[in-house]
Every structure is written in structure tokens, then in C-alpha cells.
Motif scaffolding. Structure first.
Motif, PDB file in Angstrom:
ATOM      1  N   THR A  68       0.835  -1.206   0.000  1.00  0.00           N
ATOM      2  CA  THR A  68       0.000   0.000   0.000  1.00  0.00           C
ATOM      3  C   THR A  68       0.868   1.253   0.000  1.00  0.00           C
ATOM      4  N   ALA A  69       1.908   1.249   0.822  1.00  0.00           N
ATOM      5  CA  ALA A  69       2.810   2.403   0.881  1.00  0.00           C
ATOM      6  C   ALA A  69       3.540   2.594  -0.450  1.00  0.00           C
ATOM      7  N   ARG A  71       2.428   2.049  -3.329  1.00  0.00           N
ATOM      8  CA  ARG A  71       1.511   2.676  -4.278  1.00  0.00           C
ATOM      9  C   ARG A  71       1.369   4.177  -4.023  1.00  0.00           C
ATOM     10  N   GLU A  72       1.651   4.585  -2.776  1.00  0.00           N
ATOM     11  CA  GLU A  72       1.554   6.002  -2.415  1.00  0.00           C
ATOM     12  C   GLU A  72       2.761   6.780  -2.929  1.00  0.00           C
ATOM     13  N   SER A  73       3.945   6.316  -2.542  1.00  0.00           N
ATOM     14  CA  SER A  73       5.170   7.021  -2.956  1.00  0.00           C
ATOM     15  C   SER A  73       6.393   6.180  -2.617  1.00  0.00           C
ATOM     16  N   ALA A  76       7.181   6.682   1.127  1.00  0.00           N
ATOM     17  CA  ALA A  76       6.312   5.901   2.016  1.00  0.00           C
ATOM     18  C   ALA A  76       6.717   4.437   1.987  1.00  0.00           C
TER      19      ALA A  76
END
Length: 94
Positions: A68-69, A71-73, A76
């Protein structure tokens, strides 16, 4: 926010309750002056069971939180990887 193990909560709770029972059994063994090697064998089983839970949680963390992180940046993602690496280091030290 859901954690990586959220879908497996009941599974982990069941395993932890089983470990809790093993620990109570160890207390009984010591109270009853059970043979040392038998106590050590049960301690090894409890350690192995806890390691199994820890590895499962780590895998869930990697598959959910790290992904998930990512996918954020990149930042992250790196923070979550660093967090996981620190957790692994703590597990290895213990």
C-alpha cells in the motif's frame, strides 16, 4: 485504517490463545517439578509457535502495508521497508 493482518485476526487470536495455554502448561510443569528437559522441550515449542505468529504477521505487513505504501510514494514505501527491517532485526535478536 486496516492492518495487514485484519482479515486474519481470528486466526491469530486462536493461535495466540493456544500459545497462552502452552504457557500455562509450562507454569504447571515448573510448579509440579517436571523434569528439566521436558520443560525445555515445551519452551522450545512455545518459542517456535511465537516465531510462526511473528513471521505470519511480518508477511501480512509486507503484503499489505508495504505494498500500500509503495503505491503512495517511494518515500512511504521506503519507510515501511525500514520499519519491517527493524522488526526483523528485533526478532533475530530475541
Amino acid at each position: 485504517m486496516a492492518h495487514g493482518y485484519t482479515e486474519e485476526t481470528e486466526h491469530y487470536l486462536k493461535r495466540l490463545r493456544r500459545i497462552e495455554g502452552q504457557l500455562r502448561g509450562l507454569q504447571r510443569m515448573v510448579a509440579e517439578d517436571t523434569y528439566c528437559i521436558d520443560v525445555l522441550t515445551q519452551i522450545s515449542a512455545v518459542q517456535s509457535a511465537l516465531d510462526s505468529v511473528a513471521l505470519g504477521l511480518l508477511e501480512d505487513h509486507m503484503n499489505h502495508c508495504v505494498v500500500t505504501a509503495a503505491r503512495e510514494s517511494d518515500e512511504a514505501a521506503q519507510a515501511k521497508v525500514d520499519e519491517a527491517a527493524a522488526a526483523i532485526a528485533r526478532l533475530i535478536k530475541s
